[in-house]
Design a protein around this motif. Structure first.
Motif, PDB file in Angstrom:
ATOM      1  N   GLN A  14       2.247  24.155  -4.033  1.00 19.24           N
ATOM      2  CA  GLN A  14       2.566  24.669  -5.362  1.00 19.24           C
ATOM      3  C   GLN A  14       2.777  23.548  -6.379  1.00 19.24           C
ATOM      4  O   GLN A  14       3.362  23.778  -7.431  1.00 19.24           O
ATOM      5  CB  GLN A  14       3.837  25.545  -5.283  1.00 19.24           C
ATOM      6  CG  GLN A  14       3.743  26.709  -4.321  1.00 19.24           C
ATOM      7  CD  GLN A  14       2.641  27.672  -4.695  1.00 19.24           C
ATOM      8  OE1 GLN A  14       2.413  27.950  -5.878  1.00 19.24           O
ATOM      9  NE2 GLN A  14       1.935  28.182  -3.687  1.00 19.24           N
ATOM     10  N   ASP A  15       2.323  22.340  -6.054  1.00 19.45           N
ATOM     11  CA  ASP A  15       2.502  21.207  -6.969  1.00 19.45           C
ATOM     12  C   ASP A  15       3.983  21.035  -7.318  1.00 19.45           C
ATOM     13  O   ASP A  15       4.374  20.857  -8.471  1.00 19.45           O
ATOM     14  CB  ASP A  15       1.678  21.435  -8.253  1.00 19.45           C
ATOM     15  CG  ASP A  15       1.678  20.223  -9.186  1.00 19.45           C
ATOM     16  OD1 ASP A  15       1.947  19.107  -8.705  1.00 19.45           O
ATOM     17  OD2 ASP A  15       1.429  20.408 -10.389  1.00 19.45           O
ATOM     18  N   ASN A  16       4.816  21.053  -6.280  1.00 17.78           N
ATOM     19  CA  ASN A  16       6.258  21.077  -6.510  1.00 17.78           C
ATOM     20  C   ASN A  16       7.017  19.908  -5.894  1.00 17.78           C
ATOM     21  O   ASN A  16       8.253  19.940  -5.830  1.00 17.78           O
ATOM     22  CB  ASN A  16       6.846  22.390  -5.967  1.00 17.78           C
ATOM     23  CG  ASN A  16       6.561  22.589  -4.481  1.00 17.78           C
ATOM     24  OD1 ASN A  16       5.784  21.840  -3.896  1.00 17.78           O
ATOM     25  ND2 ASN A  16       7.185  23.595  -3.885  1.00 17.78           N
ATOM     26  N   LEU A  17       6.298  18.884  -5.444  1.00 14.68           N
ATOM     27  CA  LEU A  17       6.970  17.772  -4.766  1.00 14.68           C
ATOM     28  C   LEU A  17       7.252  16.581  -5.684  1.00 14.68           C
ATOM     29  O   LEU A  17       7.908  15.618  -5.259  1.00 14.68           O
ATOM     30  CB  LEU A  17       6.139  17.308  -3.561  1.00 14.68           C
ATOM     31  CG  LEU A  17       5.920  18.357  -2.472  1.00 14.68           C
ATOM     32  CD1 LEU A  17       5.158  17.745  -1.300  1.00 14.68           C
ATOM     33  CD2 LEU A  17       7.256  18.955  -2.013  1.00 14.68           C
ATOM     34  N   ILE A  49       0.852  -1.186   0.000  1.00 19.56           N
ATOM     35  CA  ILE A  49       0.000   0.000   0.000  1.00 19.56           C
ATOM     36  C   ILE A  49       0.888   1.236   0.000  1.00 19.56           C
ATOM     37  O   ILE A  49       1.769   1.385   0.855  1.00 19.56           O
ATOM     38  CB  ILE A  49      -0.939  -0.008   1.220  1.00 19.56           C
ATOM     39  CG1 ILE A  49      -1.920  -1.188   1.113  1.00 19.56           C
ATOM     40  CG2 ILE A  49      -1.696   1.311   1.327  1.00 19.56           C
ATOM     41  CD1 ILE A  49      -2.795  -1.368   2.337  1.00 19.56           C
ATOM     42  N   ASP A  50       0.661   2.107  -0.966  1.00 24.57           N
ATOM     43  CA  ASP A  50       1.460   3.319  -1.114  1.00 24.57           C
ATOM     44  C   ASP A  50       0.518   4.519  -1.157  1.00 24.57           C
ATOM     45  O   ASP A  50      -0.087   4.809  -2.202  1.00 24.57           O
ATOM     46  CB  ASP A  50       2.295   3.257  -2.392  1.00 24.57           C
ATOM     47  CG  ASP A  50       3.262   4.426  -2.517  1.00 24.57           C
ATOM     48  OD1 ASP A  50       4.482   4.199  -2.421  1.00 24.57           O
ATOM     49  OD2 ASP A  50       2.800   5.563  -2.731  1.00 24.57           O
ATOM     50  N   GLY A  51       0.384   5.186  -0.027  1.00 22.54           N
ATOM     51  CA  GLY A  51      -0.469   6.371   0.039  1.00 22.54           C
ATOM     52  C   GLY A  51       0.335   7.579   0.466  1.00 22.54           C
ATOM     53  O   GLY A  51       1.023   7.538   1.488  1.00 22.54           O
ATOM     54  N   VAL A  52       0.259   8.648  -0.321  1.00 24.52           N
ATOM     55  CA  VAL A  52       0.968   9.887  -0.007  1.00 24.52           C
ATOM     56  C   VAL A  52      -0.022  11.032  -0.055  1.00 24.52           C
ATOM     57  O   VAL A  52      -0.623  11.303  -1.106  1.00 24.52           O
ATOM     58  CB  VAL A  52       2.128  10.144  -0.995  1.00 24.52           C
ATOM     59  CG1 VAL A  52       2.796  11.490  -0.687  1.00 24.52           C
ATOM     60  CG2 VAL A  52       3.150   9.021  -0.940  1.00 24.52           C
ATOM     61  N   GLY A  53      -0.199  11.704   1.067  1.00 20.83           N
ATOM     62  CA  GLY A  53      -1.163  12.794   1.140  1.00 20.83           C
ATOM     63  C   GLY A  53      -0.822  13.938   0.196  1.00 20.83           C
ATOM     64  O   GLY A  53       0.345  14.240  -0.063  1.00 20.83           O
ATOM     65  N   GLY A  54      -1.858  14.562  -0.333  1.00 25.05           N
ATOM     66  CA  GLY A  54      -1.682  15.737  -1.166  1.00 25.05           C
ATOM     67  C   GLY A  54      -1.236  15.466  -2.581  1.00 25.05           C
ATOM     68  O   GLY A  54      -0.818  16.386  -3.287  1.00 25.05           O
ATOM     69  N   THR A  55      -1.344  14.214  -3.036  1.00 25.88           N
ATOM     70  CA  THR A  55      -0.886  13.870  -4.388  1.00 25.88           C
ATOM     71  C   THR A  55      -2.049  13.404  -5.252  1.00 25.88           C
ATOM     72  O   THR A  55      -3.161  13.190  -4.769  1.00 25.88           O
ATOM     73  CB  THR A  55       0.185  12.766  -4.346  1.00 25.88           C
ATOM     74  OG1 THR A  55      -0.407  11.563  -3.811  1.00 25.88           O
ATOM     75  CG2 THR A  55       1.358  13.180  -3.465  1.00 25.88           C
TER      76      THR A  55
END
Length: 276
Positions: free
Chosen positions: A136-139, A121-127
């Motif tokens: 700023q959509d910069n990660l 399971i691979d969950g990353v917040g804000g993506t």
């Protein structure tokens, strides 16, 4: 009387003329009936329906079959479940379990336990599909980037992939960008793991946030359809409603533990229809 023989002879000639004329007329009628029978063949005992001026001849009309919509096409697709499924669930903070009392109470973990497949399971917040994270959509944590990172580890090779998300993609102003990113993510997964079966779970959220996701949902759905992947439409199905959201909401953006359990239940119901 004088002239009787001539008169009788004339009378005989007229009788014969009428007789032969009648025979000729009958022959013409018989010939006409035979011609009708030849041009209108029917089976034994089948009645012939006369066509009259008050009974117009019906002409066949073409009935157009409506083309399936993008939503219908995506939802009708199914997957070929491998004999030994190895599952990867990749998504945003929902997949990470944010909002649940414990991360393993998140919808993805509940689903993995219910299915019983070896699962990462691979969950990353804000993506999202198009949104890479950060204000700023910069990660640079878009789903496709993370799939490539996972594929770099040869010890884990999934043959089933669930892509969840779209909530954060609502920050993208261009629906085309979201659609393209979704389709490219699916195709990238198929390149990284040939034969992998991909299912997309669209964005969802308790109200009132859910009301802001229609555009992103349509774009993600269109991207899944363009790539030929089944799409589970939680938004259109109304998994979260104005009535149930108070009991499922954690912070206005994420579901609580009960909300995650609700997501898992609804997902498993949809999953059962995809693998039949």
């Amino acid at each position: 009387m004088p002239g009787d023989e001539k008169r009788w002879g004339l009378n005989v000639t007229k009788q014969e003329w009428f007789k032969y004329g009648a025979l000729f007329l009958l022959a013409v009628v018989a010939f006409g009936v035979a011609g009708i029978a030849l041009t209108n063949p029917r089976g034994p005992g089948e009645a012939v329906s006369p066509v009259t001026a008050s009974s117009p001849v019906a002409t066949p009309t073409a009935t157009a079959t409506p083309a399936p919509t993008v939503a219908a096409t995506a939802q009708q697709l199914k997957i070929q479940l491998p004999a030994q499924p190895v599952l990867l669930i990749l998504g945003d903070s929902y997949t990470a379990g944010d909002g649940a009392d414990q991360p393993d109470q998140g919808w993805a973990y509940v689903v993995a336990n219910a299915l019983g497949y070896p699962t990462n399971i691979d969950g990353v917040g804000g993506t999202g599909f198009a949104w890479g994270g950060g204000e700023q959509d910069n990660l640079a944590q878009e789903y496709e980037v993370r799939l490539q990172e996972i594929a770099a580890n040869p010890t884990f090779v999934p043959n089933v992939l669930i892509l969840q998300g779209g909530q954060n993609d609502a920050l993208i102003t261009s629906p085309d960008e979201i659609q393209t990113a979704t389709a490219q993510t699916i195709e990238a997964a198929r390149t990284l793991w040939p034969g992998v079966q991909v299912v997309v779970l669209g964005p969802s959220a308790p109200h009132p946030l859910a009301e802001e996701l229609q555009g992103a949902n349509s774009a993600v759905r269109a991207g899944a359809a363009a790539a030929g992947a089944p799409f589970i439409d939680a938004y259109e199905a109304g998994w979260f409603t104005g009535a149930n959201s108070p009991g499922f909401d954690f912070d206005g953006a994420h579901p609580n533990t009960a909300g995650h359990a609700h997501l898992a239940e609804k997902f498993l119901e949809s999953w059962a229809t995809l693998i039949q």
